[in-house]
Design a protein around this motif. Sequence first.
Motif, mmCIF file in Angstrom:
data_model
loop_
_atom_site.group_PDB
_atom_site.id
_atom_site.type_symbol
_atom_site.label_atom_id
_atom_site.label_comp_id
_atom_site.label_asym_id
_atom_site.label_seq_id
_atom_site.Cartn_x
_atom_site.Cartn_y
_atom_site.Cartn_z
ATOM 1 N N SER A 109 0.817 -1.302 0.125
ATOM 2 C CA SER A 109 -0.116 0.050 -0.002
ATOM 3 C C SER A 109 0.779 1.373 0.031
ATOM 4 O O SER A 109 0.259 2.261 -0.293
ATOM 5 N N LEU A 110 2.192 1.217 0.392
ATOM 6 C CA LEU A 110 3.201 2.302 0.351
ATOM 7 C C LEU A 110 3.873 2.319 -0.933
ATOM 8 O O LEU A 110 4.419 3.386 -1.211
ATOM 9 N N LEU A 111 3.747 1.609 -1.909
ATOM 10 C CA LEU A 111 4.604 1.504 -2.932
ATOM 11 C C LEU A 111 3.730 1.797 -4.286
ATOM 12 O O LEU A 111 2.441 1.851 -4.249
ATOM 13 N N PRO A 112 4.333 2.137 -5.238
ATOM 14 C CA PRO A 112 3.540 2.328 -6.760
ATOM 15 C C PRO A 112 2.688 1.296 -6.918
ATOM 16 O O PRO A 112 3.250 0.184 -6.447
ATOM 17 N N ALA A 113 1.575 1.353 -7.741
ATOM 18 C CA ALA A 113 0.668 0.452 -7.819
ATOM 19 C C ALA A 113 1.299 -0.817 -8.471
ATOM 20 O O ALA A 113 2.017 -0.649 -9.486
ATOM 21 N N GLY A 114 1.195 -2.189 -7.892
ATOM 22 C CA GLY A 114 1.526 -3.154 -8.691
ATOM 23 C C GLY A 114 3.172 -3.618 -8.262
ATOM 24 O O GLY A 114 3.422 -4.481 -8.412
ATOM 25 N N GLU A 115 3.821 -2.658 -7.393
ATOM 26 C CA GLU A 115 4.940 -3.162 -6.986
ATOM 27 C C GLU A 115 4.911 -3.842 -5.521
ATOM 28 O O GLU A 115 4.044 -3.671 -4.798
ATOM 29 N N VAL A 116 5.812 -4.675 -5.130
ATOM 30 C CA VAL A 116 6.151 -5.410 -3.913
ATOM 31 C C VAL A 116 7.367 -5.231 -3.373
ATOM 32 O O VAL A 116 8.192 -4.539 -4.324
ATOM 33 N N PRO A 117 7.676 -5.189 -2.195
ATOM 34 C CA PRO A 117 9.048 -4.667 -1.632
ATOM 35 C C PRO A 117 10.026 -5.606 -2.320
ATOM 36 O O PRO A 117 9.605 -6.724 -2.643
ATOM 37 N N VAL A 118 11.113 -5.130 -2.337
ATOM 38 C CA VAL A 118 12.335 -6.195 -2.930
ATOM 39 C C VAL A 118 13.286 -6.267 -1.578
ATOM 40 O O VAL A 118 13.512 -5.631 -0.730
ATOM 41 N N SER A 119 14.358 -7.291 -1.917
ATOM 42 C CA SER A 119 15.139 -7.663 -0.887
ATOM 43 C C SER A 119 16.034 -8.598 -1.191
ATOM 44 O O SER A 119 16.041 -8.960 -2.487
ATOM 45 N N SER A 120 17.052 -9.025 -0.422
ATOM 46 C CA SER A 120 17.971 -10.114 -0.704
ATOM 47 C C SER A 120 17.376 -11.434 -0.825
ATOM 48 O O SER A 120 17.829 -12.496 -1.403
ATOM 49 N N THR A 121 16.169 -11.516 -0.344
ATOM 50 C CA THR A 121 15.158 -12.771 -0.055
ATOM 51 C C THR A 121 13.914 -12.509 -0.348
ATOM 52 O O THR A 121 13.397 -11.290 -0.832
ATOM 53 N N ASP A 122 13.347 -13.737 -1.036
ATOM 54 C CA ASP A 122 11.794 -13.591 -0.918
ATOM 55 C C ASP A 122 10.933 -14.221 0.257
ATOM 56 O O ASP A 122 9.936 -14.047 0.049
ATOM 57 N N LYS A 123 11.517 -14.080 1.561
ATOM 58 C CA LYS A 123 10.809 -14.321 2.636
ATOM 59 C C LYS A 123 10.556 -13.272 3.433
ATOM 60 O O LYS A 123 11.263 -12.234 3.632
ATOM 61 N N ALA A 124 9.342 -13.043 3.847
ATOM 62 C CA ALA A 124 8.602 -12.168 4.494
ATOM 63 C C ALA A 124 9.566 -11.834 5.792
ATOM 64 O O ALA A 124 10.024 -12.820 6.646
ATOM 65 N N ALA A 125 9.705 -10.598 6.410
ATOM 66 C CA ALA A 125 10.109 -10.300 7.832
ATOM 67 C C ALA A 125 8.885 -10.653 8.878
ATOM 68 O O ALA A 125 7.775 -10.487 8.296
ATOM 69 N N ASP A 126 9.255 -10.746 10.107
ATOM 70 C CA ASP A 126 8.513 -10.776 11.187
ATOM 71 C C ASP A 126 8.504 -9.458 11.538
ATOM 72 O O ASP A 126 9.034 -9.199 12.690
ATOM 73 N N ALA A 127 7.541 -8.505 11.088
ATOM 74 C CA ALA A 127 7.712 -7.224 11.248
ATOM 75 C C ALA A 127 6.381 -6.477 10.815
ATOM 76 O O ALA A 127 5.881 -6.909 9.972
ATOM 77 N N SER A 128 6.202 -5.191 11.436
ATOM 78 C CA SER A 128 5.162 -4.463 11.024
ATOM 79 C C SER A 128 5.615 -3.045 10.566
ATOM 80 O O SER A 128 6.800 -2.622 10.901
ATOM 81 N N THR A 129 4.765 -2.533 9.782
ATOM 82 C CA THR A 129 5.172 -1.094 9.430
ATOM 83 C C THR A 129 3.942 -0.075 9.521
ATOM 84 O O THR A 129 2.808 -0.688 9.588
ATOM 85 N N PHE A 130 4.228 1.072 9.365
ATOM 86 C CA PHE A 130 3.328 2.231 9.737
ATOM 87 C C PHE A 130 2.661 2.760 8.342
ATOM 88 O O PHE A 130 3.255 3.131 7.350
ATOM 89 N N THR A 131 1.429 2.559 8.136
ATOM 90 C CA THR A 131 0.376 2.649 6.917
ATOM 91 C C THR A 131 -0.762 3.668 7.364
ATOM 92 O O THR A 131 -0.802 4.026 8.512
#
Length: 361
Positions: A109-131
Amino acid sequence: MNTLFDPIKIGDITLANRIVMAPLTRNRAIEGNKPGPLTVEYYRQRASAGLIVAEASPISPTAQGYLDTPGIWSAEQVEAWKAVTGAVHAEGGKIVLQIWHVGRISHTSLLPAGEVPVSSTDKAADASTFTRDGFIPVSKPRALRDDEIPALIDDYRRAARNAIGAGFDGVEIHAANTYLIEQFLRDSVNERSGPYGGSVENRARLLLEVTNAVIAEIGAGRTGIRLSPMTTFTAPRDSNPQATYGYVVDQLAPLGLAYLHMIEGETGGTREPEGAPAFDYAALRSRFPGAWMVNNGYTKELGKQAVSDRLADLVAYGRPFISNPDLVRRLRDGAPLNELRADKLYGGGAEGYTDYPALAA
């Protein structure tokens, strides 16, 4: 014997004292992810710091991970930041910008439409963010392809160039707090093969390529970097942090950086968490010839001792600067500190941002 209140030159930047305002995310950007008038006043009030490290600023629209963080990728953002740097300089202060890519600590929801976060990995972090919906779990990322990394490095290069264009005295590369660069650096997150995974030399490659790109753009004397070997903010520690971060410091040592900013212990003020393995920060400090900045839970007494014992050249203070715009004077005079309003840290307006009182003249 040096004190917190003595001047120092770090790279190409001369500071009036050794007290640094640490970068602090406050989530008060206005439309277009720009700093607004309140942000100008916020930093102007705190310009007595020897150095302000302005809040972490995304290097591109896809680098954002928290709501209303001011960016440094657009011409409009550059123009807006000029008001901040101009205000700080008018008060005699110095200010650098922390340039930032959050990696997987983001939400679609914080990124341009259709984009997903990028990383060194495809595994999600055990974390939250402010939206817009408050704090929610981060989205599952995709792993950056090797052929995408040159464009990522160019984003850092452009951000550094934009920061200087906005009037900043330099930049701090955010390679800490388990964001993108540290997601590549730590073997607890990076499971890649190829040139950016596996050995410590490969895992550190992105950090070093970004650093060299920024240096080529704005000069080593205006470039700092932030590291956090022991924080578990959103990811486990590296399996051998002493060796991993020792290698990084050895590679950074000959580059002529303005400073290295070291977070000691857990991000957020916990200097020695119960049960945490020991880490020898002094061993790294002895191998770095440039200015050494320490951070995390420092009081006036601890900061004074660190500088006088030559364990640090600069001491960064975070939350005390939020509630005390005149922190330098309060530390010098031994004056009491204002109480922090923790419920006003993220988002909102002037309350808990620019309305903390300073001492009477």
